[in-house]
Design a protein around this motif. Sequence first.
Motif, PDB file in Angstrom:
ATOM      1  N   LYS A  39      54.927  61.959  33.121  1.00 42.72           N
ATOM      2  CA  LYS A  39      53.648  62.643  33.349  1.00 42.72           C
ATOM      3  C   LYS A  39      52.490  61.726  32.988  1.00 42.72           C
ATOM      4  CE  LYS A  39      51.416  67.092  32.546  1.00 42.72           C
ATOM      5  NZ  LYS A  39      51.545  68.419  31.892  1.00 42.72           N
ATOM      6  N   GLY A  40      51.533  61.624  33.933  1.00 40.92           N
ATOM      7  CA  GLY A  40      50.360  60.804  33.696  1.00 40.92           C
ATOM      8  C   GLY A  40      50.550  59.341  34.013  1.00 40.92           C
TER       9      GLY A  40
ATOM     10  N   ALA B  45      57.116  55.180  22.845  1.00 43.44           N
ATOM     11  CA  ALA B  45      56.207  56.324  22.900  1.00 43.44           C
ATOM     12  C   ALA B  45      56.928  57.551  23.467  1.00 43.44           C
ATOM     13  CB  ALA B  45      54.991  55.987  23.753  1.00 43.44           C
ATOM     14  N   ILE B  46      56.377  58.731  23.182  1.00 38.78           N
ATOM     15  CA  ILE B  46      56.949  59.982  23.671  1.00 38.78           C
ATOM     16  C   ILE B  46      56.206  60.417  24.943  1.00 38.78           C
ATOM     17  CG2 ILE B  46      57.456  62.392  23.141  1.00 38.78           C
ATOM     18  CD1 ILE B  46      59.017  60.386  21.457  1.00 38.78           C
ATOM     19  N   HIS B  47      56.975  60.759  25.966  1.00 40.80           N
ATOM     20  CA  HIS B  47      56.412  61.184  27.242  1.00 40.80           C
ATOM     21  C   HIS B  47      57.110  62.464  27.709  1.00 40.80           C
ATOM     22  CE1 HIS B  47      54.441  57.204  27.889  1.00 40.80           C
ATOM     23  NE2 HIS B  47      55.521  56.746  27.263  1.00 40.80           N
TER      24      HIS B  47
ATOM     25  N   LYS C  47      66.068  66.224  32.246  1.00 40.06           N
ATOM     26  CA  LYS C  47      65.633  67.237  33.203  1.00 40.06           C
ATOM     27  C   LYS C  47      64.112  67.294  33.236  1.00 40.06           C
ATOM     28  CE  LYS C  47      67.744  70.615  31.116  1.00 40.06           C
ATOM     29  NZ  LYS C  47      68.276  69.877  29.986  1.00 40.06           N
ATOM     30  N   GLN C  48      63.577  67.828  34.321  1.00 37.79           N
ATOM     31  CA  GLN C  48      62.134  67.979  34.458  1.00 37.79           C
ATOM     32  C   GLN C  48      61.572  68.788  33.290  1.00 37.79           C
ATOM     33  OE1 GLN C  48      60.929  69.308  38.327  1.00 37.79           O
ATOM     34  NE2 GLN C  48      58.895  69.929  37.656  1.00 37.79           N
ATOM     35  N   GLY C  49      60.521  68.262  32.668  1.00 39.25           N
ATOM     36  CA  GLY C  49      59.905  68.934  31.527  1.00 39.25           C
ATOM     37  C   GLY C  49      60.414  68.466  30.176  1.00 39.25           C
TER      38      GLY C  49
ATOM     39  N   VAL D  87      60.735  55.320  36.468  1.00 40.44           N
ATOM     40  CA  VAL D  87      61.469  54.559  35.455  1.00 40.44           C
ATOM     41  C   VAL D  87      62.954  54.921  35.582  1.00 40.44           C
ATOM     42  CG1 VAL D  87      61.775  54.163  32.992  1.00 40.44           C
ATOM     43  CG2 VAL D  87      59.490  54.640  33.895  1.00 40.44           C
ATOM     44  N   PRO D  88      63.853  53.919  35.616  1.00 41.84           N
ATOM     45  CA  PRO D  88      65.284  54.231  35.635  1.00 41.84           C
ATOM     46  C   PRO D  88      65.664  55.079  34.431  1.00 41.84           C
ATOM     47  CG  PRO D  88      64.918  51.909  36.131  1.00 41.84           C
ATOM     48  CD  PRO D  88      63.600  52.469  35.680  1.00 41.84           C
TER      49      PRO D  88
END
Length: 206
Positions: A192-193, A173-175, A163-165, A198-199
Amino acid sequence: MKFLVVDALAGVQTFARQLLQGYGFSTASILCCANTDEALAQGLLFKPDFLITDWFPKADLTGPALFQRLKQDCCPKLRLALMSFEVTPTHEAQARELGSHFLLKKPFTAEELKTTMGRALEGLAKDNPSLHQRLSSTMRTAQPRGDMPRVAVPVLPIEPIIKQGDRVRYQGAIHEAQYVVHRHGETVVQLKGQAGFVPVSKLQPA
């Protein structure tokens, strides 16, 4: 009997159509849509008897709201079946209040959808002699043992629920998931950034 199937995932639409065709329903009696706005516009003309829809909780027009609009505007005897990634007591209570034949939790396998749909159709057939005759005939033709009829079953992707957020792991890496989009039968996420999408199948919850 006419069916309206509403789901963002092309795999769900394809299997539901094949499953219903396996019961002897014609292609013309099955309409598939990717979102509720499209389903409302086409449903008002198509006038379905059975709506099988995702809950679409973040849409302006949710699955339950779509059912209520169609029932009010064109299909007073419309039946409902729901699918949802999130199933809480509140969801279950609302589904019961709307008379939904089932509330199937996502992600699910093709076999789970097949079994659940079969039970719903059998329930409908109890009060519909012509449907009962159709199902009985199809089942005898498909499998003499009386099991559910066989149909071609595509494999439904088991996607992580993002979900968003949410914090997700991608390429070690953590995004943070900034946007979650359903398009062309696929769920994709913009991190973000980062540019591009990305699938969701390439992400893992962090």
